[in-house]
Scaffold this motif. Structure first.
Motif, PDB file in Angstrom:
ATOM      1  N   PHE A   1      -4.298  -4.286  -4.330  1.00  0.00           N
ATOM      2  CA  PHE A   1      -4.432  -2.919  -4.803  1.00  0.00           C
ATOM      3  C   PHE A   1      -3.463  -2.027  -4.018  1.00  0.00           C
ATOM      4  CE2 PHE A   1      -8.529  -4.913  -5.606  1.00  0.00           C
ATOM      5  CZ  PHE A   1      -8.713  -4.604  -6.950  1.00  0.00           C
TER       6      PHE A   1
ATOM      7  N   TYR B   1      -8.768  -6.352   5.115  1.00  0.00           N
ATOM      8  CA  TYR B   1      -8.304  -6.127   3.748  1.00  0.00           C
ATOM      9  C   TYR B   1      -7.236  -7.146   3.413  1.00  0.00           C
ATOM     10  CZ  TYR B   1      -6.055  -3.969  -0.285  1.00  0.00           C
ATOM     11  OH  TYR B   1      -5.523  -3.750  -1.532  1.00  0.00           O
TER      12      TYR B   1
ATOM     13  N   ALA C   1      -2.623   5.315   0.843  1.00  0.00           N
ATOM     14  CA  ALA C   1      -3.904   4.680   1.150  1.00  0.00           C
ATOM     15  C   ALA C   1      -4.503   5.286   2.411  1.00  0.00           C
ATOM     16  CB  ALA C   1      -3.718   3.180   1.337  1.00  0.00           C
TER      17      ALA C   1
ATOM     18  N   VAL D   1      -5.648   2.766  -2.105  1.00  0.00           N
ATOM     19  CA  VAL D   1      -7.050   2.474  -1.829  1.00  0.00           C
ATOM     20  C   VAL D   1      -7.614   3.495  -0.849  1.00  0.00           C
ATOM     21  CG1 VAL D   1      -6.766   0.006  -2.264  1.00  0.00           C
ATOM     22  CG2 VAL D   1      -6.498   0.889   0.061  1.00  0.00           C
ATOM     23  N   SER D   2      -8.938   3.604  -0.853  1.00  0.00           N
ATOM     24  CA  SER D   2      -9.675   4.408   0.118  1.00  0.00           C
ATOM     25  C   SER D   2     -10.853   3.561   0.560  1.00  0.00           C
ATOM     26  CB  SER D   2     -10.156   5.714  -0.516  1.00  0.00           C
ATOM     27  OG  SER D   2     -10.858   6.506   0.427  1.00  0.00           O
ATOM     28  N   ILE D   3     -10.770   3.025   1.800  1.00  0.00           N
ATOM     29  CA  ILE D   3     -11.745   2.051   2.283  1.00  0.00           C
ATOM     30  C   ILE D   3     -12.367   2.567   3.575  1.00  0.00           C
ATOM     31  CG2 ILE D   3     -12.109  -0.339   3.036  1.00  0.00           C
ATOM     32  CD1 ILE D   3      -9.573  -1.079   1.471  1.00  0.00           C
TER      33      ILE D   3
ATOM     34  N   LEU E   1       0.814  -1.205   0.000  1.00  0.00           N
ATOM     35  CA  LEU E   1       0.000   0.000   0.000  1.00  0.00           C
ATOM     36  C   LEU E   1       0.852   1.263   0.000  1.00  0.00           C
ATOM     37  CD1 LEU E   1      -2.719  -0.954   2.642  1.00  0.00           C
ATOM     38  CD2 LEU E   1      -2.942  -1.014   0.153  1.00  0.00           C
TER      39      LEU E   1
END
Length: 339
Positions: free
Chosen positions: A327, A323, A315, A330-332, A312
């Motif tokens: 990827f 998770y 992120a 990311v933005s979760i 990451l």
């Protein structure tokens, strides 16, 4: 001295991270945004703070846990906490007037979506000070226009022609904030709106028209927390500043490492487990997270989250996330599962 903090907005630009946590309470470099903002203002003022007034939104969103957190913050700074509510999103001027019972005497008003680094003294000759930052593209900001005495004579929103390169950052000092209260009451009573809302600028313009002297206070750093990308960047920059300041306990003693490398600056909270992981630079990890078989840098991870098999960068990951994937950026949001 008082500090007034309007923070009733829902933070829609920071979704999904602001869907379950009010944006001002999202941690950056290990502390909620509003906590860091208030503490930084106290440092700049370098004088006793009597009261901190917070203007919150709907109690269903800004609930008892938020109120408790803010009261504890004020108490830690030796101040009384006052809690007000803005029931409708009617603008910056309306938000301030929701705290009108606290609008007397010297006060700083600060909107809770920005962080600063600054070292200056308030001008005792000024009736008010607007904090600004020199920017490269002033046409994208609201800026101040100065006269030959370096007094602010006008506020210009996103000027097409050059006015100045000093952008308004959303922090203001008033020698007597009751003067602003009177002008904002006039704005409300006469339904003076811009963009469909009651704005602080119209109160300030009323003060200027009556001869009040406004000066600038220029900050060294201005860090936004408006969306995911700039919040991750702000986290990285703040970690660097804290390391330069010699901030202690950026990595909790309870962190468990197994074949793990930490590249500072980083903030790692309590009871974090790192297995076969490389963390940093510029990473914040909240309490009770597990990171396995992963490399993470320039990222912001909140609490109670498990990350596996990840590489990451840049992120932003919320609370209670699982998770497991490949990827990179990311933005979760909270309570998500990607496996």
């Amino acid at each position: 001295m008082k500090i007034i903090v309007p923070m009733a907005g829902r933070g829609s630009r920071l979704r999904p991270h602001s869907l379950t946590v009010p944006k001002p309470l999202i941690p950056v470099a290990g502390q909620p945004i509003v906590h860091r903002l208030v503490k930084d203002i106290v440092k700049v003022l370098n004088q006793p703070i009597d009261e901190i007034a917070f203007v919150l939104g709907d109690p269903a969103w800004f609930g008892d846990d938020v109120v408790t957190s803010l009261k504890e913050l004020a108490t830690s700074l030796g101040a009384k906490a006052s809690i007000y509510r803005q029931d409708q999103p009617l603008g910056t001027g309306h938000a301030i007037m929701c705290a009108k019972e606290s609008l007397s005497g010297p006060a700083v008003i600060a909107y809770a979506d920005t962080l600063i680094r600054a070292n200056f003294k308030l001008d005792p000759a000024a009736d008010a000070v607007i904090w600004v930052k020199q920017v490269d593209k002033p046409e994208a900001f609201g800026v101040v226009k100065l006269n030959d005495n370096n007094e602010i004579v006008e506020l210009v929103e996103k000027p097409k022609d050059f006015v100045s390169d000093l952008a308004v950052i959303g922090i203001y000092y008033f020698k007597d904030v009751s003067v602003l209260r009177q002008e904002l009451q006039h704005v409300l009573d006469n339904n003076i709106v811009n963009g469909g809302e009651y704005q602080i600028n119209d109160g300030i313009k009323g003060m200027m028209a009556k001869g009040n002297v406004f000066k600038t206070g220029q900050v060294d750093e201005w860090m936004d927390c408006g969306n995911k990308a700039v919040t991750v960047e702000t986290n990285s920059r703040m970690l660097g500043f804290l390391k330069s300041d010699g901030e202690e306990q950026m990595i909790a003693s309870s962190v468990k490492k197994n074949n793990a490398t930490i590249i500072e600056p980083c903030f790692i909270g309590e009871h974090v487990v790192l297995n076969n992981a490389t963390i940093g630079p510029n990473v914040s990890i909240g309490n009770h997270c597990i990171i396995e078989n992963s490399s993470i840098k320039n990222s912001l991870i909140q609490t109670n989250t498990t990350i596996k098999n990840a590489d990451l960068e840049d992120a932003m990951i919320g609370n209670h996330v699982n998770y497991d994937g490949n990827f990179k950026t990311v933005s979760i949001g909270d309570y998500s599962v990607l496996e």
